[in-house]
Design a protein around this motif. Structure first.
Motif, mmCIF file in Angstrom:
data_model
loop_
_atom_site.group_PDB
_atom_site.id
_atom_site.type_symbol
_atom_site.label_atom_id
_atom_site.label_comp_id
_atom_site.label_asym_id
_atom_site.label_seq_id
_atom_site.Cartn_x
_atom_site.Cartn_y
_atom_site.Cartn_z
ATOM 1 N N ASP A 130 0.855 -1.092 -0.282
ATOM 2 C CA ASP A 130 0.236 0.112 -0.022
ATOM 3 C C ASP A 130 0.954 1.050 0.106
ATOM 4 N N SER A 131 2.264 1.332 0.613
ATOM 5 C CA SER A 131 3.150 2.566 0.377
ATOM 6 C C SER A 131 3.415 2.555 -1.016
ATOM 7 N N VAL A 132 4.048 1.449 -1.753
ATOM 8 C CA VAL A 132 3.460 1.616 -3.014
ATOM 9 C C VAL A 132 2.657 2.467 -3.819
ATOM 10 N N VAL A 133 1.786 1.900 -3.776
ATOM 11 C CA VAL A 133 0.858 2.421 -4.195
ATOM 12 C C VAL A 133 -0.063 4.058 -4.216
ATOM 13 N N LEU A 134 1.266 4.071 -2.808
ATOM 14 C CA LEU A 134 -0.173 5.449 -2.425
ATOM 15 C C LEU A 134 1.192 6.859 -2.752
ATOM 16 N N THR A 135 2.031 6.096 -3.368
ATOM 17 C CA THR A 135 3.297 7.245 -3.350
ATOM 18 C C THR A 135 3.588 6.689 -5.080
ATOM 19 N N GLY A 137 2.816 3.843 -7.392
ATOM 20 C CA GLY A 137 3.686 2.325 -7.970
ATOM 21 C C GLY A 137 2.428 1.674 -8.464
ATOM 22 N N CYS A 138 2.636 0.920 -9.301
ATOM 23 C CA CYS A 138 1.627 0.037 -8.840
ATOM 24 C C CYS A 138 0.993 -1.338 -8.097
ATOM 25 N N SER A 139 0.176 -1.319 -7.846
ATOM 26 C CA SER A 139 -0.464 -2.115 -6.949
ATOM 27 C C SER A 139 -0.264 -3.602 -7.425
ATOM 28 N N TRP A 140 0.001 -5.221 -6.403
ATOM 29 C CA TRP A 140 -0.179 -5.975 -6.938
ATOM 30 C C TRP A 140 -0.457 -7.535 -5.522
ATOM 31 N N LYS A 141 -0.595 -9.000 -5.762
ATOM 32 C CA LYS A 141 -1.641 -8.707 -5.147
ATOM 33 C C LYS A 141 -0.816 -10.001 -4.068
ATOM 34 N N VAL A 142 -0.940 -9.227 -2.932
ATOM 35 C CA VAL A 142 -0.379 -10.064 -1.702
ATOM 36 C C VAL A 142 -0.520 -11.784 -0.886
ATOM 37 N N ASN A 248 9.090 11.589 -3.196
ATOM 38 C CA ASN A 248 7.315 11.090 -2.603
ATOM 39 C C ASN A 248 6.938 10.468 -3.623
ATOM 40 N N SER A 249 7.031 10.166 -5.058
ATOM 41 C CA SER A 249 6.832 9.384 -6.149
ATOM 42 C C SER A 249 7.614 8.134 -6.646
ATOM 43 N N PHE A 250 6.931 7.133 -6.420
ATOM 44 C CA PHE A 250 7.335 5.760 -6.929
ATOM 45 C C PHE A 250 7.519 5.472 -8.798
ATOM 46 N N GLY A 251 8.385 5.119 -8.694
ATOM 47 C CA GLY A 251 8.854 5.079 -10.272
ATOM 48 C C GLY A 251 10.461 5.112 -10.790
ATOM 49 N N ASN A 252 10.822 4.809 -11.904
ATOM 50 C CA ASN A 252 11.781 3.981 -12.246
ATOM 51 C C ASN A 252 12.871 5.285 -13.071
ATOM 52 N N SER A 253 12.532 6.300 -12.290
ATOM 53 C CA SER A 253 13.673 7.505 -11.992
ATOM 54 C C SER A 253 15.218 7.366 -11.369
ATOM 55 N N GLY A 292 8.307 2.757 -16.889
ATOM 56 C CA GLY A 292 8.081 2.364 -15.975
ATOM 57 C C GLY A 292 7.271 1.324 -15.464
ATOM 58 N N SER A 293 6.652 1.218 -16.711
ATOM 59 C CA SER A 293 5.443 -0.012 -16.336
ATOM 60 C C SER A 293 6.316 -1.398 -16.249
ATOM 61 N N ARG A 294 7.732 -1.766 -16.927
ATOM 62 C CA ARG A 294 8.088 -2.971 -16.482
ATOM 63 C C ARG A 294 8.706 -2.582 -15.516
ATOM 64 N N PHE A 295 9.013 -1.631 -14.812
ATOM 65 C CA PHE A 295 9.322 -1.505 -13.614
ATOM 66 C C PHE A 295 8.575 -2.107 -12.116
ATOM 67 N N ASN A 296 7.674 -1.554 -12.326
ATOM 68 C CA ASN A 296 6.812 -1.752 -11.729
ATOM 69 C C ASN A 296 5.515 -3.375 -11.746
ATOM 70 N N GLU A 297 6.236 -3.722 -12.619
ATOM 71 C CA GLU A 297 5.973 -4.856 -12.810
ATOM 72 C C GLU A 297 7.243 -6.026 -11.958
ATOM 73 N N GLU A 298 7.873 -5.773 -12.836
ATOM 74 C CA GLU A 298 8.880 -6.444 -12.065
ATOM 75 C C GLU A 298 9.202 -6.347 -10.557
ATOM 76 N N PHE A 299 8.464 -4.777 -10.512
ATOM 77 C CA PHE A 299 9.027 -4.119 -8.358
ATOM 78 C C PHE A 299 8.248 -5.244 -7.942
ATOM 79 N N GLY A 300 6.588 -5.560 -8.242
ATOM 80 C CA GLY A 300 5.925 -6.316 -7.745
ATOM 81 C C GLY A 300 6.192 -7.661 -7.403
#
Length: 329
Positions: A130-135, A137-142, A248-253, A292-300
């Motif tokens: 949820d901390s990732v999503v709130l900043t 980032g993309c969600s994932w099933k936990v 404060n912004s989750f991403g690949n930068s 950015g989508s690739r990073f979010n997917e791999e991160f989850g």
């Protein structure tokens, strides 16, 4: 009885034994684990984290880092949350962690909604997501179903990755908890919303390796910015964003900054200078949406993998009544 029928009976017996072993010994977690026993668990944790981050945005990276530090020691079992003079929480590597009160608040609400059901380990796993999503980032099933550990030792924190670990040591430490070099590079991307105290990296700015010169890996145009934030002899507790312009912004930068010599802590900077990790950093470079989508997917994916490492389930551990203390029977 035909041979094929015997094979089928044997296969069913094996499946039954595996199922019983899983229930007793506790192997694996599953999405929707609390579907019947505590169906509102995710919404309760999410609203608690959301309220905390709204008041104090630094709670998001704090909770995410807390999850990492917990999972590195004896698996994701909330052993980090236990109070005490010789517990993991008391050890120097965990001195700057924040967000414990958020996990405690969620636990209090869940004990009212469904007492004795949801583990602190699962609360922390959900709160990290949820901390990732709130900043941003993309969600994932936990996957859930973890149980809380009964052991928490300060000495175990020596295994945590350090800010100045060489790449070989970083790779070895991540491998020790079942994570590949690719997983490591991906998960370090969480620093996109992280900060570090000047004490952790100021040696790079003034006297790197006793040379009386800065670390040559630091971009010459970036060096004055860091020195202004962490002047020589200044407050060592001042905090600096690890992803310049995106704290404060989750991403690949974060990875783009590494490419241009704008990594703040030494272990991050080495990800670009070492060929073993640069190949994975390159996967997340660029400003196009698909990167950015690739990073979010791999991160989850990497978070799920880390979150399932050496977990306690079934009859192992316990479900704590409060997250800061082992149950007293």
């Amino acid at each position: 009885m035909e041979f094929s029928s015997l094979n089928k009976m044997f296969a069913l017996l094996v499946l039954l034994l595996v199922t019983l072993t899983t229930l007793v010994l506790g192997h694996g977690t599953s999405v929707g684990f609390y579907g019947k026993t505590c169906p509102n668990v995710e919404s309760i944790v999410r609203s608690t984290v959301q309220s905390a981050v709204k008041v104090n945005p630094t709670m998001a990276p704090g909770i995410l880092r807390m999850f990492f530090h917990d999972c590195y020691i004896r698996g994701c079992d909330a052993s980090l949350l236990i109070n005490g003079s010789s517990t993991e929480k008391s050890a120097p590597p965990n001195a700057f962690l924040r967000g414990f009160e958020v996990i405690d608040a969620a636990k209090t609400k869940l004990e009212t909604a469904c007492p004795g059901v949801v583990s602190c380990a699962d609360i922390l796993a959900l709160a990290a997501r949820d901390s990732v999503v709130l900043t941003g980032g993309c969600s994932w099933k936990v996957p859930l179903g973890r149980r809380d550990g009964l052991v928490s030792l300060a000495n175990d924190t020596a295994d945590l990755p350090a800010f100045n670990d060489p790449i070989a040591i970083q790779i070895k430490k991540f491998a020790g908890i079942g994570l590949s070099t690719k997983d490591m590079v991906t998960l370090v991307g969480s620093h996109t919303i992280g900060t570090a105290a000047c004490a952790v990296f100021s040696y790079r700015l003034y006297n790197f390796n006793n040379t009386n010169r800065p670390d040559p890996d630091i971009n010459k145009a970036f060096l004055p910015q860091l020195r202004a934030l962490c002047p020589n002899g200044g407050n060592p507790l001042n905090r600096v964003g690890l992803d310049t312009g995106s704290v404060n912004s989750f991403g690949n930068s974060f990875y783009n900054n590494l490419r241009y010599g704008r990594g703040v802590i030494e272990s991050d900077a080495k990800l670009w200078s070492d060929r073993r990790t640069r190949i994975f950093v390159k996967r997340f470079l660029g400003t196009m949406p698909q990167t950015g989508s690739r990073f979010n997917e791999e991160f989850g994916r990497a978070m799920v993998k880390m979150g399932n490492n050496n977990v306690k389930t079934g009859k192992q551990g316990e479900i704590r009544k409060v997250c800061s203390a082992i149950n007293r029977y």
